[in-house]
Write a protein that holds these residues in place. Structure first.
Motif, PDB file in Angstrom:
ATOM      1  N   GLN A   1      10.872  11.156   4.147  1.00 55.12           N
ATOM      2  CA  GLN A   1      12.173  11.434   4.771  1.00 55.12           C
ATOM      3  C   GLN A   1      12.126  12.770   5.523  1.00 55.12           C
ATOM      4  O   GLN A   1      11.244  13.590   5.261  1.00 55.12           O
ATOM      5  CB  GLN A   1      13.249  11.596   3.687  1.00 55.12           C
ATOM      6  CG  GLN A   1      13.312  10.500   2.671  1.00 55.12           C
ATOM      7  CD  GLN A   1      14.346  10.807   1.603  1.00 55.12           C
ATOM      8  OE1 GLN A   1      14.248  11.816   0.905  1.00 55.12           O
ATOM      9  NE2 GLN A   1      15.330   9.937   1.462  1.00 55.12           N
ATOM     10  N   THR A   2      13.128  12.972   6.360  1.00 64.36           N
ATOM     11  CA  THR A   2      13.282  14.280   6.999  1.00 64.36           C
ATOM     12  C   THR A   2      13.228  15.370   5.927  1.00 64.36           C
ATOM     13  O   THR A   2      12.600  16.409   6.103  1.00 64.36           O
ATOM     14  CB  THR A   2      14.654  14.335   7.725  1.00 64.36           C
ATOM     15  OG1 THR A   2      14.738  13.225   8.615  1.00 64.36           O
ATOM     16  CG2 THR A   2      14.814  15.628   8.502  1.00 64.36           C
TER      17      THR A   2
ATOM     18  N   ARG B   1      18.070   7.188  11.385  1.00 61.81           N
ATOM     19  CA  ARG B   1      19.102   7.326  10.370  1.00 61.81           C
ATOM     20  C   ARG B   1      20.453   7.573  10.985  1.00 61.81           C
ATOM     21  O   ARG B   1      20.607   8.467  11.795  1.00 61.81           O
ATOM     22  CB  ARG B   1      18.741   8.539   9.526  1.00 61.81           C
ATOM     23  CG  ARG B   1      18.477   8.201   8.141  1.00 61.81           C
ATOM     24  CD  ARG B   1      17.799   9.358   7.534  1.00 61.81           C
ATOM     25  NE  ARG B   1      18.759  10.119   6.767  1.00 61.81           N
ATOM     26  CZ  ARG B   1      18.373  11.056   5.912  1.00 61.81           C
ATOM     27  NH1 ARG B   1      17.101  11.349   5.760  1.00 61.81           N
ATOM     28  NH2 ARG B   1      19.260  11.703   5.218  1.00 61.81           N
TER      29      ARG B   1
ATOM     30  N   ASP C   1      17.459   6.292  -1.895  1.00 60.96           N
ATOM     31  CA  ASP C   1      16.914   4.955  -1.656  1.00 60.96           C
ATOM     32  C   ASP C   1      16.903   4.136  -2.943  1.00 60.96           C
ATOM     33  O   ASP C   1      16.517   4.639  -4.004  1.00 60.96           O
ATOM     34  CB  ASP C   1      15.461   5.045  -1.145  1.00 60.96           C
ATOM     35  CG  ASP C   1      15.395   5.307   0.347  1.00 60.96           C
ATOM     36  OD1 ASP C   1      16.181   4.698   1.092  1.00 60.96           O
ATOM     37  OD2 ASP C   1      14.572   6.133   0.769  1.00 60.96           O
TER      38      ASP C   1
ATOM     39  N   ASP D   1       1.483   2.085   4.647  1.00 60.95           N
ATOM     40  CA  ASP D   1       2.947   2.047   4.743  1.00 60.95           C
ATOM     41  C   ASP D   1       3.440   3.318   4.059  1.00 60.95           C
ATOM     42  O   ASP D   1       3.305   3.471   2.852  1.00 60.95           O
ATOM     43  CB  ASP D   1       3.455   0.784   4.042  1.00 60.95           C
ATOM     44  CG  ASP D   1       4.974   0.715   3.975  1.00 60.95           C
ATOM     45  OD1 ASP D   1       5.649   1.632   4.478  1.00 60.95           O
ATOM     46  OD2 ASP D   1       5.488  -0.260   3.387  1.00 60.95           O
ATOM     47  N   THR D   2       3.981   4.227   4.864  1.00 59.01           N
ATOM     48  CA  THR D   2       4.275   5.571   4.348  1.00 59.01           C
ATOM     49  C   THR D   2       5.771   5.756   4.161  1.00 59.01           C
ATOM     50  O   THR D   2       6.532   5.695   5.126  1.00 59.01           O
ATOM     51  CB  THR D   2       3.744   6.630   5.330  1.00 59.01           C
ATOM     52  OG1 THR D   2       4.408   6.463   6.591  1.00 59.01           O
ATOM     53  CG2 THR D   2       2.243   6.486   5.542  1.00 59.01           C
TER      54      THR D   2
ATOM     55  N   ARG E   1      18.718   2.137   1.711  1.00 65.05           N
ATOM     56  CA  ARG E   1      19.606   3.221   1.273  1.00 65.05           C
ATOM     57  C   ARG E   1      20.668   2.699   0.307  1.00 65.05           C
ATOM     58  O   ARG E   1      21.162   1.590   0.447  1.00 65.05           O
ATOM     59  CB  ARG E   1      20.301   3.835   2.487  1.00 65.05           C
ATOM     60  CG  ARG E   1      19.373   4.375   3.538  1.00 65.05           C
ATOM     61  CD  ARG E   1      18.675   5.618   3.147  1.00 65.05           C
ATOM     62  NE  ARG E   1      19.566   6.670   2.696  1.00 65.05           N
ATOM     63  CZ  ARG E   1      19.165   7.924   2.444  1.00 65.05           C
ATOM     64  NH1 ARG E   1      17.897   8.275   2.602  1.00 65.05           N
ATOM     65  NH2 ARG E   1      20.022   8.818   2.036  1.00 65.05           N
TER      66      ARG E   1
HETATM   67  O1  PRX Z   1      15.414   4.766   3.593  1.00 66.76           O
HETATM   68  C1  PRX Z   1      14.162   5.382   3.741  1.00 66.76           C
HETATM   69  C2  PRX Z   1      13.603   5.024   5.096  1.00 66.76           C
HETATM   70  O2  PRX Z   1      13.995   6.063   5.973  1.00 66.76           O
HETATM   71  C3  PRX Z   1      14.728   7.067   5.251  1.00 66.76           C
HETATM   72  C4  PRX Z   1      14.408   8.426   5.800  1.00 66.76           C
HETATM   73  O3  PRX Z   1      14.812   8.494   7.131  1.00 66.76           O
HETATM   74  P1  PRX Z   1      14.449   9.754   8.009  1.00 66.76           P
HETATM   75  O4  PRX Z   1      14.836  10.993   7.292  1.00 66.76           O
HETATM   76  O5  PRX Z   1      15.040   9.532   9.342  1.00 66.76           O
HETATM   77  O6  PRX Z   1      12.882   9.750   8.109  1.00 66.76           O
HETATM   78  C5  PRX Z   1      12.234   8.661   8.691  1.00 66.76           C
HETATM   79  C6  PRX Z   1      10.776   8.954   8.886  1.00 66.76           C
HETATM   80  C7  PRX Z   1      10.062   9.537   7.728  1.00 66.76           C
HETATM   81  C8  PRX Z   1      14.306   6.892   3.826  1.00 66.76           C
HETATM   82  O7  PRX Z   1      15.261   7.416   2.930  1.00 66.76           O
HETATM   83  N1  PRX Z   1      12.133   4.921   5.099  1.00 66.76           N
HETATM   84  C9  PRX Z   1      11.256   5.748   5.697  1.00 66.76           C
HETATM   85  N2  PRX Z   1       9.998   5.290   5.560  1.00 66.76           N
HETATM   86  C10 PRX Z   1      10.065   4.151   4.845  1.00 66.76           C
HETATM   87  C11 PRX Z   1      11.420   3.920   4.540  1.00 66.76           C
HETATM   88  N3  PRX Z   1      11.805   2.863   3.803  1.00 66.76           N
HETATM   89  C12 PRX Z   1      10.848   2.024   3.361  1.00 66.76           C
HETATM   90  N4  PRX Z   1       9.540   2.164   3.613  1.00 66.76           N
HETATM   91  C13 PRX Z   1       9.088   3.205   4.356  1.00 66.76           C
HETATM   92  N5  PRX Z   1       7.800   3.317   4.616  1.00 66.76           N
END
Ligand code: PRX
Length: 646
Positions: free
Chosen positions: A405-406, A518, A492, A401-402, A507
């Motif tokens: 974020q962007t 997002r 987060d 489970d990774t 968030r």
């Molecule tokens: O809230 C967290 C959630 O996705 C956000 C980032 O979104 P984005 O920039 O679109 O990137 C998504 C792909 C990497 C984070 O701030 N998020 C992402 N992965 C997880 C997660 N929340 C919980 N567990 C995760 N594995």
């Protein structure tokens, strides 16, 4: 031994070893310098690992030079792996499945680089790419990296207006697109949105891949076919080395204001962390694995874990142009079976959808090739995690489970599949080389497992964003001011459990997460308010069992529109009109699940909308504390309206 500890068999062959944690803890920069030389081929070695003297503006691997496309393609051919399949392109829509080897990839990328150069693209120019999951998208990205022209991918589900804003902000010189894209077996226009978007922008050329053969409007001065420019171009192209900090790409993402921000990633550090994390987290063995990341290339997951990480590692992977239910609900498992996929990286929203469809669907296929499963994009609830492990992973496959974020560019928190005892639902701990903590409001590390705080990254990392395009102040304010100038605020909420695992709670700002995408409440509110019948709008993300969150909008109409709606009883039509308006402004993914027409919105005395209360309404909960409302009767009005509208 717990059920969730790695088996000895897995641990023995794993790429990521426990010793990496010790090495990283002993010497942060030394650790990354070693990874940089292990995973990347430098044309000129770097002399300084990290320059943080101008924090929060970081420079990694200073003095180093490299070419990303060379690293992702040419060096594999030079190493004798030209015959290895880089991409199995699989399309749900027609019979043109296609295997592309690294040697072919080298020729295709060279052609695309020569083609782009012939259209005037030079180092430093921005290239907008508005294209779906087809090989040409990857060729174009790598061609841009080769030239040193930063790309800006715009997800092919975004509208013309959203595309235009991104072309404008980046001053893109050219747009690369396709005539159309297949959606559930149907050819849908794509270039049309580009036609609507480019007029009056900096983009003077549009390069068009013929994918569906549908009719397109044509502007002879501006539009050129890929087949006329790229296909006949020379299939050799010299990859010159670029500075480690040369911009690699921009990717726009939603923040707390209505305007998406252009997240800037650069060359050396980004590639190093993508390649390293893909190796140790996904446990990639490029000679034997078949890897599949199901994300769309238009999002960061596609950038880092379809294109840059796996290709730097010489992976063989699946690129799928389709959706999980097309042509049938077993298509994912059919692909796993047919190609012997061994590593699958997907999103919780997809897993929950598969759960809903029932385990008898995957049970109809042989999934025994799978040996690592991954999850990304939002918290995965323990129930979905267990289902994934049981019904897709045969009960014993490690799940990573990774969390990232962007902005972080690459994976930050995750178990290592050969090392970590897994905890369903938690991304657990930073990977070796990454430093993350959960802090309270005052910036102290949480000690009480029941307390809730904020996820903060406490040391710079190689793939970190280098800024917000043309807006250094927004970069500082958004990420580096909440807890101090060198602590990165991720936005987060998080907590520790008794074992010290980090749990991400979603968030804490006005950003929603819908199916792992997002969305900003402000962006959708401003789309609604741009409709001439709308006076005011408030948007909240309500919990949804499949998509994580769903968009719920509350709208106040302008007086004349409200009167007309009352007399003609046209509320339903108006709601459809408003939902479509949001689709035109941003894209269909931003359409609210429901829109409620209200006469007032709950506001504090200082005029701030109290979204918390609207969320209570949207989630059918008892409404919380209303004492800070300027007018406490507003909530009963809204709730009454909600009941009467069913
Ligand atoms: O809230 C967290 C959630 O996705 C956000 C980032 O979104 P984005 O920039 O679109 O990137 C998504 C792909 C990497 C984070 O701030 N998020 C992402 N992965 C997880 C997660 N929340 C919980 N567990 C995760 N594995």
């Amino acid at each position: 031994m717990s059920d969730y500890a790695p088996s000895t068999k897995f641990a023995d062959q794993a790429v990521g070893k426990a010793a990496l944690y010790d090495e990283a803890a002993a010497d942060h920069e030394g650790f990354w310098a070693a990874r940089a030389r292990e995973y990347v081929t430098w044309s000129k070695d770097f002399d300084t690992t990290l320059d943080w003297s101008d924090a929060p503006f970081a420079k990694w691997f200073v003095g180093g030079e490299l070419n990303v496309a060379y690293n992702c393609v040419d060096r594999h051919v030079e190493a004798g792996n030209g015959d290895r399949v880089a991409i199995h392109f699989v399309s749900a829509n027609d019979d043109d499945d296609r295997a592309i080897t690294y040697a072919e990839m080298q020729r295709e990328v060279a052609k695309a680089a020569n083609g782009l150069a012939s259209l005037g693209v030079e180092k430093g120019d921005r290239v907008a790419i508005y294209m779906q999951m087809i090989p040409e998208t990857i060729f174009t990205m790598l061609a841009c990296a080769r030239i040193g022209a930063p790309h800006s991918l715009v997800f092919a589900g975004f509208s013309a207006d959203a595309l235009r804003a991104r072309i404008d902000d980046a001053d893109a010189k050219i747009v690369v697109t396709s005539d159309g894209q297949f959606r559930k077996g149907k050819a849908m226009p794509l270039k049309k949105a580009v036609d609507d978007a480019v007029a009056g922008t900096s983009a003077k050329k549009v390069l068009v891949v013929k994918r569906t053969g549908i009719d397109v409007a044509w502007n002879d001065d501006r539009d050129v076919w890929w087949d006329d420019v790229v296909t006949p171009a020379s299939d050799t192209h010299e990859a010159v080395a670029h500075d480690s900090e040369h911009p690699l790409f921009l990717l726009y993402t939603s923040g707390t204001t209505g305007k998406p921000k252009g997240i800037l990633h650069t060359t050396g550090g980004y590639l190093v962390q993508c390649a390293y994390s893909n190796a140790v987290v996904h446990d990639l063995h490029p000679e034997t694995d078949v890897y599949w990341c199901t994300a769309d290339i238009g999002w960061v997951t596609g950038h880092s874990y379809i294109v840059y990480g796996p290709m730097a590692n010489g992976a063989t992977q699946i690129v799928f142009e389709g959706t999980p239910d097309s042509p049938h609900k077993g298509v994912f498992w059919e692909i796993v079976q047919k190609y012997g996929v061994s590593i699958l990286y997907t999103a919780p929203t997809a897993i929950r959808t598969f759960m809903k469809w029932g385990h008898d669907i995957p049970e109809g296929y042989d999934l025994s090739s799978l040996r690592v499963l991954g999850s990304v994009g939002e918290p995965i609830n323990p129930e979905a995690w267990r289902w994934y492990r049981e019904h897709i992973g045969g009960g014993d496959t490690p799940i990573v489970d990774t969390w990232w974020q962007t902005e972080t560019g690459a994976i930050m928190n995750s178990p290592l599949p050969g090392v970590t005892e897994l905890e369903p639902g938690s991304s657990q701990a930073p990977i070796p080389g990454i430093h993350a903590e959960v802090l309270d409001d005052d910036g102290n590390k949480l000690t009480d497992p029941d307390a809730v705080g904020y996820l903060v990254l406490t040391k710079p990392w190689p793939a970190m964003l280098r800024g917000v395009w043309r807006d250094p102040q927004r970069y500082k304010d958004t990420y580096w001011s909440r807890f101090g100038p060198d602590l990165y605020f991720a936005g987060d909420g998080a907590k520790y459990d008794e074992k010290g695992n980090i749990w991400i709670l979603g968030r804490v700002d006005d950003v929603m997460n819908v199916s792992g995408h997002r969305m900003s409440t402000a962006e959708i509110e401003s789309a609604l308010v741009s409709h001439d019948k709308v006076a005011e709008a408030a948007v909240v993300g309500a919990t949804d069992p499949t998509t994580g969150q769903a968009i719920e909008a509350f709208v106040i109409l302008r007086q004349d529109a409200a009167d007309a709606a009352d007399s003609a009883d046209e509320g339903g039509e108006l709601v459809t009109e408003l939902r479509n308006h949001v689709a035109t402004q941003i894209g269909p993914i931003a359409k609210p699940r429901s829109i409620m027409i209200v006469s007032e919105l709950p506001k504090t005395r200082s005029g701030k909308i109290m979204r918390r209360l609207l969320k209570d309404v949207a989630e059918n909960r008892e409404v919380g504390d209303v004492t800070t409302l300027a007018d406490s009767s507003v909530m009963s009005l809204i709730q009454d309206g909600m009941k009467s509208s069913g």
